[in-house]
Write a protein that holds these residues in place. Structure first.
Motif, short mmCIF file in Angstrom:
data_model
loop_
_atom_site.label_atom_id
_atom_site.label_comp_id
_atom_site.label_asym_id
_atom_site.label_seq_id
_atom_site.Cartn_x
_atom_site.Cartn_y
_atom_site.Cartn_z
N LEU A 1 30.35 49.76 36.58
CA LEU A 1 31.15 49.94 35.37
C LEU A 1 30.34 49.79 34.09
O LEU A 1 30.45 50.60 33.17
N HIS A 2 29.55 48.74 34.02
CA HIS A 2 28.81 48.48 32.80
C HIS A 2 27.54 49.34 32.73
O HIS A 2 27.26 49.98 31.72
N GLY A 3 26.81 49.35 33.85
CA GLY A 3 25.53 50.07 33.87
C GLY A 3 25.67 51.58 33.82
O GLY A 3 25.09 52.23 32.96
N ARG A 4 26.45 52.13 34.75
CA ARG A 4 26.55 53.59 34.84
C ARG A 4 27.57 54.18 33.88
O ARG A 4 27.37 55.28 33.36
N LEU A 5 28.70 53.48 33.65
CA LEU A 5 29.76 54.04 32.83
C LEU A 5 29.77 53.53 31.39
O LEU A 5 30.42 54.10 30.53
N GLY A 6 29.10 52.41 31.15
CA GLY A 6 29.06 51.87 29.80
C GLY A 6 30.30 51.10 29.40
O GLY A 6 30.56 50.91 28.20
N VAL A 7 31.09 50.64 30.37
CA VAL A 7 32.28 49.84 30.07
C VAL A 7 31.82 48.46 29.59
O VAL A 7 31.05 47.79 30.28
N PRO A 8 32.27 48.03 28.40
CA PRO A 8 31.87 46.71 27.92
C PRO A 8 32.34 45.59 28.86
O PRO A 8 33.43 45.65 29.43
N LEU A 9 31.50 44.58 29.01
CA LEU A 9 31.85 43.46 29.90
C LEU A 9 33.13 42.76 29.45
O LEU A 9 33.86 42.22 30.27
N GLY A 10 33.41 42.78 28.17
CA GLY A 10 34.63 42.16 27.65
C GLY A 10 35.90 42.83 28.13
O GLY A 10 36.98 42.25 28.05
N TRP A 11 35.81 44.05 28.61
CA TRP A 11 36.98 44.77 29.13
C TRP A 11 37.31 44.38 30.56
O TRP A 11 38.42 44.67 31.04
N PHE A 12 36.38 43.78 31.27
CA PHE A 12 36.59 43.47 32.68
C PHE A 12 37.86 42.66 32.94
O PHE A 12 38.63 42.99 33.84
N PRO A 13 38.13 41.58 32.17
CA PRO A 13 39.36 40.83 32.43
C PRO A 13 40.62 41.67 32.22
O PRO A 13 41.56 41.58 33.00
N PHE A 14 40.65 42.50 31.19
CA PHE A 14 41.81 43.36 30.95
C PHE A 14 42.01 44.34 32.10
O PHE A 14 43.13 44.52 32.58
N LEU A 15 40.94 44.97 32.55
CA LEU A 15 41.04 45.91 33.66
C LEU A 15 41.51 45.20 34.93
O LEU A 15 42.32 45.74 35.70
N ALA A 16 41.00 43.99 35.15
CA ALA A 16 41.41 43.22 36.33
C ALA A 16 42.89 42.87 36.26
O ALA A 16 43.61 42.98 37.27
N VAL A 17 43.37 42.48 35.09
CA VAL A 17 44.80 42.14 34.95
C VAL A 17 45.67 43.37 35.21
O VAL A 17 46.73 43.26 35.85
N CYS A 18 45.22 44.54 34.77
CA CYS A 18 45.97 45.77 35.05
C CYS A 18 46.09 46.00 36.56
O CYS A 18 47.16 46.36 37.06
N GLU A 19 45.00 45.79 37.27
CA GLU A 19 45.03 45.98 38.72
C GLU A 19 45.88 44.92 39.41
O GLU A 19 46.60 45.23 40.37
N ILE A 20 45.81 43.69 38.94
CA ILE A 20 46.62 42.63 39.53
C ILE A 20 48.10 42.91 39.30
O ILE A 20 48.92 42.75 40.21
N ALA A 21 48.44 43.35 38.10
CA ALA A 21 49.84 43.70 37.81
C ALA A 21 50.32 44.84 38.69
O ALA A 21 51.44 44.83 39.20
N GLY A 22 49.47 45.83 38.89
CA GLY A 22 49.82 46.95 39.76
C GLY A 22 50.05 46.49 41.19
O GLY A 22 51.02 46.89 41.85
N ALA A 23 49.15 45.64 41.69
CA ALA A 23 49.30 45.12 43.05
C ALA A 23 50.58 44.31 43.20
O ALA A 23 51.33 44.47 44.17
N ALA A 24 50.86 43.46 42.23
CA ALA A 24 52.08 42.64 42.28
C ALA A 24 53.32 43.52 42.23
O ALA A 24 54.30 43.29 42.95
N GLY A 25 53.27 44.55 41.39
CA GLY A 25 54.40 45.47 41.30
C GLY A 25 54.64 46.26 42.58
O GLY A 25 55.78 46.50 42.97
N LEU A 26 53.57 46.67 43.23
CA LEU A 26 53.72 47.38 44.50
C LEU A 26 54.39 46.49 45.54
O LEU A 26 55.27 46.95 46.27
N ILE A 27 53.98 45.24 45.59
CA ILE A 27 54.59 44.31 46.55
C ILE A 27 56.04 44.03 46.14
O ILE A 27 56.93 44.01 46.99
#
Length: 117
Positions: A34-60
């Motif tokens: 994400l950071h090396g190849r795509l240039g996603v700032p490291l500060g975005w990692f927690p936000f992206l993780a929360v989006c995925e956690i919310a999606g997983a919780a919603g699916l369940i």
């Protein structure tokens, strides 16, 4: 159809949680991709993780309440459209296939949850 949604939802939820944990832990592969190849700032990692956690919780949660499952799957489709687009924009052939698998599973979750009773 409900059983198919349940299987897809649980698998996609587990995959999303694993991806979120890797982002939060800033594993070497995740940072490199994400950071090396795509240039996603490291500060975005927690936000992206929360989006995925919310999606997983919603699916369940969607196993018991249909609208939550549909909303979660729609959110994950949008998230992974962005992920696939980011990989394609940077011509990242290494990461695009996994993002595409997530996108297809998310779309399948919508379809099966809408059809399931």
């Amino acid at each position: 159809m409900f059983i198919t949604y349940a299987v897809i939802g649980v698998i996609l939820g587990a995959m999303s949680l694993a991806s979120a944990v890797a982002k939060l832990a800033r594993t070497k592969d995740m940072v490199e991709g994400l950071h090396g190849r795509l240039g996603v700032p490291l500060g975005w990692f927690p936000f992206l993780a929360v989006c995925e956690i919310a999606g997983a919780a919603g699916l369940i949660g969607g196993l018991w309440y249909k609208p939550i499952g549909i909303a979660a799957a729609v959110g994950l489709v949008l998230y992974f459209i962005g992920a696939v687009g980011a990989h394609l924009r940077k011509n990242d052939v290494k990461g695009a296939p996994s993002a595409t698998v997530f996108l297809v599973l998310s779309a399948a979750a919508i379809a099966f949850r809408v059809v399931a009773g």
